[in-house]
Write an enzyme that holds these catalytic residues in place. Structure first.
Site, PDB file in Angstrom:
ATOM      1  CG  ASP A  79      -0.303  -0.206   2.512  1.00  0.00           C
ATOM      2  OD1 ASP A  79       0.904  -0.465   2.533  1.00  0.00           O
ATOM      3  OD2 ASP A  79      -1.000  -0.122   3.533  1.00  0.00           O
ATOM      4  CG  HIS A 125      16.039   1.913   8.786  1.00  0.00           C
ATOM      5  ND1 HIS A 125      16.692   3.114   8.753  1.00  0.00           N
ATOM      6  CD2 HIS A 125      14.723   2.180   8.592  1.00  0.00           C
ATOM      7  CE1 HIS A 125      15.800   4.088   8.556  1.00  0.00           C
ATOM      8  NE2 HIS A 125      14.590   3.540   8.455  1.00  0.00           N
ATOM      9  CD  GLU A 126      11.450  -0.101   8.697  1.00  0.00           C
ATOM     10  OE1 GLU A 126      10.527   0.222   9.474  1.00  0.00           O
ATOM     11  OE2 GLU A 126      11.855   0.649   7.789  1.00  0.00           O
TER      12      GLU A 126
END
Length: 190
Positions: A79, A125-126
């Site tokens: 999305d 990173h996440e």
């Protein structure tokens, strides 16, 4: 291509007593076939360990989706056409990776093509976002907004996450840099 969302620094950090244990679940349904599941698990274990070496937080993989603090999966349809991965706060924390990309493991720098992405670099990173960190303007930081294959926490990354989780800060960036270059990380609860 962006690899994560921006957050207000510290606003979304975990509010639990330290030392803290957080569980994570890697979806067996929302997954990819190009990397074996045991290798995906190893990537996330290494990625979480990078952060747990510098703060008093232990990350434990669980098979229990509903009980996990953090859920991880690969999704399509996607999305957000600008991102390759992002973190959702709903109120559980969820790391979502774009499934249709060419994910690789242990590929560094110049070996990456415009069509491949290092899973471990993006995961580190996440996880920074999961811990409550904002994007950095420093290209050497794992929290830099665009993936450059950086997996090692920078002095800035360590100082920022330690400030959030009240870990003892090192006396100087040069000492921290020396410790980092010699493979030594210390996390002490104040």
């Amino acid at each position: 291509m962006a690899i994560g969302i921006s957050t207000v620094p510290g606003e979304l950090q975990w509010q639990r007593p330290l030392p803290m244990k957080l569980t994570y679940h890697i979806s067996k349904i929302h997954t990819i076939k190009s990397i074996p599941s045991d290798e995906i698990s190893a990537v996330f274990q290494r990625s979480f360990n990078r952060w747990s070496q510098v703060i008093p937080v232990e990350f434990i993989e669980t098979e229990e989706y509903k009980l996990a603090d953090i859920n991880i999966g690969f999704y399509h349809p996607w999305d957000d056409w600008k991102s390759i991965a992002y973190t959702v706060y709903n109120p559980k924390k969820e790391i979502r990776f774009r499934a249709r990309l060419n994910w690789t493991v242990n590929i560094r720098g110049d070996d990456l093509t415009s069509r491949s992405f290092d899973l471990e670099a993006v995961a580190v990173h996440e996880i920074g976002h999961v811990l409550g960190l904002y994007h950095s303007l420093n290209e050497d930081s794992v929290m830099y907004k665009n993936s450059l294959g950086v997996m090692d926490l920078s002095v800035e990354d360590v100082e920022n996450v330690q400030a959030l989780y009240k870990s003892q800060r090192f006396a100087s960036p040069s000492l921290l840099s020396w410790l980092k270059n010699n493979g030594v990380y210390v996390a002490v609860v104040e």
